[in-house]
Write a protein that holds these residues in place. Structure first.
Motif, PDB file in Angstrom:
ATOM      1  N   ARG A  45      48.286  23.233  26.243  1.00  0.00           N
ATOM      2  CA  ARG A  45      48.094  22.054  25.389  1.00  0.00           C
ATOM      3  C   ARG A  45      46.659  21.545  25.337  1.00  0.00           C
ATOM      4  NH1 ARG A  45      52.545  21.326  28.300  1.00  0.00           N
ATOM      5  NH2 ARG A  45      51.494  19.899  29.712  1.00  0.00           N
ATOM      6  N   LEU A  46      45.758  22.104  26.143  1.00  0.00           N
ATOM      7  CA  LEU A  46      44.379  21.614  26.093  1.00  0.00           C
ATOM      8  C   LEU A  46      43.763  21.864  24.728  1.00  0.00           C
ATOM      9  CD1 LEU A  46      41.891  20.360  27.406  1.00  0.00           C
ATOM     10  CD2 LEU A  46      41.283  22.626  28.276  1.00  0.00           C
ATOM     11  N   ALA A  47      44.084  22.995  24.123  1.00  0.00           N
ATOM     12  CA  ALA A  47      43.502  23.328  22.823  1.00  0.00           C
ATOM     13  C   ALA A  47      43.799  22.248  21.785  1.00  0.00           C
ATOM     14  CB  ALA A  47      44.016  24.677  22.345  1.00  0.00           C
ATOM     15  N   LEU A  48      44.948  21.580  21.913  1.00  0.00           N
ATOM     16  CA  LEU A  48      45.327  20.546  20.957  1.00  0.00           C
ATOM     17  C   LEU A  48      44.677  19.205  21.262  1.00  0.00           C
ATOM     18  CD1 LEU A  48      49.149  21.369  20.701  1.00  0.00           C
ATOM     19  CD2 LEU A  48      47.314  22.100  19.168  1.00  0.00           C
ATOM     20  N   GLN A  49      44.010  19.107  22.418  1.00  0.00           N
ATOM     21  CA  GLN A  49      43.461  17.821  22.841  1.00  0.00           C
ATOM     22  C   GLN A  49      41.942  17.827  22.982  1.00  0.00           C
ATOM     23  OE1 GLN A  49      45.622  17.396  26.539  1.00  0.00           O
ATOM     24  NE2 GLN A  49      47.337  16.361  25.543  1.00  0.00           N
ATOM     25  N   LEU A  50      41.289  18.892  22.539  1.00  0.00           N
ATOM     26  CA  LEU A  50      39.851  19.003  22.762  1.00  0.00           C
ATOM     27  C   LEU A  50      39.070  17.860  22.126  1.00  0.00           C
ATOM     28  CD1 LEU A  50      39.106  22.827  22.435  1.00  0.00           C
ATOM     29  CD2 LEU A  50      39.315  21.436  24.504  1.00  0.00           C
ATOM     30  N   ARG A  51      39.544  17.337  21.005  1.00  0.00           N
ATOM     31  CA  ARG A  51      38.831  16.249  20.347  1.00  0.00           C
ATOM     32  C   ARG A  51      38.828  14.970  21.176  1.00  0.00           C
ATOM     33  NH1 ARG A  51      37.566  16.862  14.976  1.00  0.00           N
ATOM     34  NH2 ARG A  51      38.363  18.751  13.972  1.00  0.00           N
ATOM     35  N   ARG A  52      39.714  14.883  22.144  1.00  0.00           N
ATOM     36  CA  ARG A  52      39.798  13.683  22.977  1.00  0.00           C
ATOM     37  C   ARG A  52      38.859  13.729  24.182  1.00  0.00           C
ATOM     38  NH1 ARG A  52      45.245  13.451  25.234  1.00  0.00           N
ATOM     39  NH2 ARG A  52      44.392  11.573  26.217  1.00  0.00           N
ATOM     40  N   LEU A  95      34.247  24.131  26.258  1.00  0.00           N
ATOM     41  CA  LEU A  95      35.554  23.528  26.017  1.00  0.00           C
ATOM     42  C   LEU A  95      36.522  24.528  25.392  1.00  0.00           C
ATOM     43  CD1 LEU A  95      34.580  19.965  24.742  1.00  0.00           C
ATOM     44  CD2 LEU A  95      35.380  20.642  27.011  1.00  0.00           C
ATOM     45  N   VAL A  96      36.062  25.258  24.397  1.00  0.00           N
ATOM     46  CA  VAL A  96      36.924  26.258  23.770  1.00  0.00           C
ATOM     47  C   VAL A  96      37.278  27.362  24.766  1.00  0.00           C
ATOM     48  CG1 VAL A  96      37.047  28.029  21.973  1.00  0.00           C
ATOM     49  CG2 VAL A  96      36.106  25.775  21.442  1.00  0.00           C
ATOM     50  N   GLY A  97      36.301  27.734  25.606  1.00  0.00           N
ATOM     51  CA  GLY A  97      36.560  28.761  26.604  1.00  0.00           C
ATOM     52  C   GLY A  97      37.599  28.339  27.624  1.00  0.00           C
ATOM     53  N   LEU A  98      37.555  27.069  28.049  1.00  0.00           N
ATOM     54  CA  LEU A  98      38.556  26.575  28.996  1.00  0.00           C
ATOM     55  C   LEU A  98      39.938  26.546  28.357  1.00  0.00           C
ATOM     56  CD1 LEU A  98      36.629  23.629  30.718  1.00  0.00           C
ATOM     57  CD2 LEU A  98      37.104  25.900  31.650  1.00  0.00           C
ATOM     58  N   ALA A  99      39.998  26.103  27.096  1.00  0.00           N
ATOM     59  CA  ALA A  99      41.284  26.051  26.409  1.00  0.00           C
ATOM     60  C   ALA A  99      41.870  27.442  26.198  1.00  0.00           C
ATOM     61  CB  ALA A  99      41.127  25.340  25.073  1.00  0.00           C
ATOM     62  N   ALA A 100      40.995  28.457  26.125  1.00  0.00           N
ATOM     63  CA  ALA A 100      41.448  29.826  25.860  1.00  0.00           C
ATOM     64  C   ALA A 100      41.721  30.622  27.131  1.00  0.00           C
ATOM     65  CB  ALA A 100      40.411  30.552  25.007  1.00  0.00           C
ATOM     66  N   LEU A 101      41.501  30.028  28.300  1.00  0.00           N
ATOM     67  CA  LEU A 101      41.782  30.746  29.547  1.00  0.00           C
ATOM     68  C   LEU A 101      43.238  31.224  29.572  1.00  0.00           C
ATOM     69  CD1 LEU A 101      40.049  28.635  32.359  1.00  0.00           C
ATOM     70  CD2 LEU A 101      39.536  30.993  31.737  1.00  0.00           C
ATOM     71  N   ARG A 102      43.415  32.492  29.859  1.00  0.00           N
ATOM     72  CA  ARG A 102      44.764  33.062  29.902  1.00  0.00           C
ATOM     73  C   ARG A 102      44.909  33.867  31.186  1.00  0.00           C
ATOM     74  NH1 ARG A 102      48.735  33.258  26.356  1.00  0.00           N
ATOM     75  NH2 ARG A 102      50.266  34.957  26.391  1.00  0.00           N
ATOM     76  N   ASP A 135      38.193   9.238  26.771  1.00  0.00           N
ATOM     77  CA  ASP A 135      37.317   8.065  26.715  1.00  0.00           C
ATOM     78  C   ASP A 135      37.850   6.881  27.510  1.00  0.00           C
ATOM     79  OD1 ASP A 135      39.444   7.473  25.096  1.00  0.00           O
ATOM     80  OD2 ASP A 135      38.269   6.926  23.340  1.00  0.00           O
ATOM     81  N   LYS A 136      39.072   6.995  28.042  1.00  0.00           N
ATOM     82  CA  LYS A 136      39.629   5.952  28.902  1.00  0.00           C
ATOM     83  C   LYS A 136      39.434   6.273  30.378  1.00  0.00           C
ATOM     84  CE  LYS A 136      41.321   3.898  25.243  1.00  0.00           C
ATOM     85  NZ  LYS A 136      40.700   2.658  24.717  1.00  0.00           N
ATOM     86  N   GLY A 137      38.823   7.432  30.661  1.00  0.00           N
ATOM     87  CA  GLY A 137      38.610   7.837  32.042  1.00  0.00           C
ATOM     88  C   GLY A 137      39.783   8.579  32.655  1.00  0.00           C
ATOM     89  N   HIS A 138      40.770   8.940  31.848  1.00  0.00           N
ATOM     90  CA  HIS A 138      41.924   9.675  32.352  1.00  0.00           C
ATOM     91  C   HIS A 138      41.600  11.166  32.442  1.00  0.00           C
ATOM     92  CE1 HIS A 138      44.331   6.233  30.333  1.00  0.00           C
ATOM     93  NE2 HIS A 138      44.033   5.929  31.591  1.00  0.00           N
ATOM     94  N   VAL A 139      42.046  11.790  33.524  1.00  0.00           N
ATOM     95  CA  VAL A 139      41.800  13.223  33.724  1.00  0.00           C
ATOM     96  C   VAL A 139      42.680  14.032  32.776  1.00  0.00           C
ATOM     97  CG1 VAL A 139      41.947  15.145  35.347  1.00  0.00           C
ATOM     98  CG2 VAL A 139      41.119  12.923  36.129  1.00  0.00           C
ATOM     99  N   MET A 140      42.055  14.876  31.991  1.00  0.00           N
ATOM    100  CA  MET A 140      42.781  15.755  31.077  1.00  0.00           C
ATOM    101  C   MET A 140      42.994  17.140  31.672  1.00  0.00           C
ATOM    102  SD  MET A 140      40.849  14.731  27.513  1.00  0.00           S
ATOM    103  CE  MET A 140      41.874  15.860  26.565  1.00  0.00           C
ATOM    104  N   ALA A 141      42.066  17.580  32.480  1.00  0.00           N
ATOM    105  CA  ALA A 141      42.169  18.882  33.157  1.00  0.00           C
ATOM    106  C   ALA A 141      41.196  18.886  34.313  1.00  0.00           C
ATOM    107  CB  ALA A 141      41.877  20.026  32.199  1.00  0.00           C
ATOM    108  N   ALA A 142      41.583  19.527  35.408  1.00  0.00           N
ATOM    109  CA  ALA A 142      40.709  19.637  36.578  1.00  0.00           C
ATOM    110  C   ALA A 142      40.923  21.010  37.189  1.00  0.00           C
ATOM    111  CB  ALA A 142      41.009  18.538  37.584  1.00  0.00           C
ATOM    112  N   ILE A 143      39.900  21.860  37.106  1.00  0.00           N
ATOM    113  CA  ILE A 143      40.043  23.222  37.607  1.00  0.00           C
ATOM    114  C   ILE A 143      38.838  23.588  38.460  1.00  0.00           C
ATOM    115  CG2 ILE A 143      41.276  23.823  35.496  1.00  0.00           C
ATOM    116  CD1 ILE A 143      38.900  25.641  34.795  1.00  0.00           C
ATOM    117  N   ILE A 144      38.992  24.651  39.208  1.00  0.00           N
ATOM    118  CA  ILE A 144      37.897  25.244  39.974  1.00  0.00           C
ATOM    119  C   ILE A 144      37.791  26.701  39.537  1.00  0.00           C
ATOM    120  CG2 ILE A 144      37.035  25.878  42.263  1.00  0.00           C
ATOM    121  CD1 ILE A 144      38.488  23.440  43.358  1.00  0.00           C
ATOM    122  N   ILE A 145      36.574  27.107  39.206  1.00  0.00           N
ATOM    123  CA  ILE A 145      36.355  28.499  38.824  1.00  0.00           C
ATOM    124  C   ILE A 145      35.555  29.192  39.924  1.00  0.00           C
ATOM    125  CG2 ILE A 145      36.453  27.949  36.379  1.00  0.00           C
ATOM    126  CD1 ILE A 145      33.438  28.210  36.246  1.00  0.00           C
ATOM    127  N   GLY A 146      35.840  30.475  40.102  1.00  0.00           N
ATOM    128  CA  GLY A 146      35.195  31.228  41.176  1.00  0.00           C
ATOM    129  C   GLY A 146      34.468  32.450  40.654  1.00  0.00           C
TER     130      GLY A 146
END
Length: 295
Positions: A45-52, A95-102, A135-146
């Motif tokens: 669902r991140l792909a649908l929320q990138l504008r936020r 942002l697009v790359g994170l949304a496309a992670l598979r 924009d309200k400070g709410h976490v939409m995604a939190a990941i760690i990449i290695g």
């Protein structure tokens, strides 16, 4: 019973046993394959929320911590660098790359093994933490990449070890773009990029030593000429002055700071003039072993 016949019977029995075992193994493998792991979106669902997305917070061992913020007035900027404009291309691709992670396959879920694939949480660990906020400070995604690895993807995607920040389960994922952890990679570096055909003259006034100019009369002239020519000196080649003229044709930099925080008195000055009337002035000083330029 004839010994040869007995040996043939023993071999035949062994062969039959091997065939049975092989059939069983194939059936078992087929059964496992039916329940094999199925790739899925790592951040559904991140792909649908990138504008936020209004803030990208990045933490790494090497680059420290920094933010890339969006405001309607300034678009994307780096607050830690005096709100200097961020590279829109870097923001977009990240942002697009994170949304496309598979995900390709699950990997270790043991916390003590995460460091082997670069997924220990920063700043002590080698991983890079990326958190997206609205924009309200709410976490939409939190990941760690290695660490990344070649997965032979024909489209050029990289294999990237990832995990969600609140989980130890790791995955190997297909990543069309690997985000950068150095704030220098997020700066908009499109500052001065003149077409060399436009340049008519470059005046150089060093901090020490005599001033000089390189110029040409027409855009069609292949090389610039140096004036004045120092007595007793000669050009190494007719193209030598061209390197001076190239100073403003593709300026890049590593970091930015407020010009008012520096003393530019006594700076070396390079003034580039174009045939169509543009003038670019660059003053350069050295401070703590680093060169800073005011444009």
């Amino acid at each position: 019973m004839d010994r040869r016949l007995r040996n043939l019977l023993v071999l035949g029995g062994a062969a039959l046993a091997l065939v049975v075992l092989a059939v069983f193994a194939l059936r078992h493998e087929s059964s496992e394959g039916a329940h094999a792991y199925r790739p899925t979106e790592f951040l559904p669902r991140l792909a649908l929320q990138l504008r936020r997305v209004a803030r990208i917070h990045i933490v790494s061992r090497g680059g420290g911590a920094f933010d890339v913020d969006f405001t309607p007035e300034k678009s994307w900027t780096l607050p830690g660098h005096d709100d200097y404009p961020a590279s829109f291309d870097e923001v977009h691709r990240t942002l697009v790359g994170l949304a496309a992670l598979r995900t390709i396959a699950p990997k270790t879920d043991r916390a003590e093994w995460l460091h082997y694939i670069g997924l220990d949480a920063p700043p002590k660990g080698d991983g890079t933490a990326i958190t997206l906020y609205d924009d309200k400070g709410h976490v939409m995604a939190a990941i760690i990449i290695g660490k990344s690895e070649d997965i032979g993807d024909p489209s050029g995607a990289s294999g990237l070890f990832v995990r969600k920040a609140d989980q130890t389960q790791s995955y190997l994922a297909s990543a069309p773009y690997v985000p950068h952890a150095d704030p220098a990679d997020w700066l908009d570096k499109n500052v001065v990029d003149l077409d060399s055909n436009r340049i008519a003259e470059v005046d150089v006034d060093p901090a020490s030593g005599p001033s000089y100019e390189v110029r040409r009369a027409l855009p069609s002239d292949a090389d610039f000429s140096l004036t004045p020519m120092p007595k007793g000196r000669a050009l190494a080649s007719s193209a030598a002055p061209d390197t001076v003229a190239d100073a403003a044709t593709g300026l890049s930099f590593d970091d930015v700071a407020r010009a008012r925080d520096f003393d530019f008195s006594g700076a070396s000055r390079v003034v580039t003039k174009t045939f169509d009337g543009l003038m670019v002035i660059m003053d350069t000083i050295q401070k703590d072993g680093v060169y800073w330029t005011r444009i």
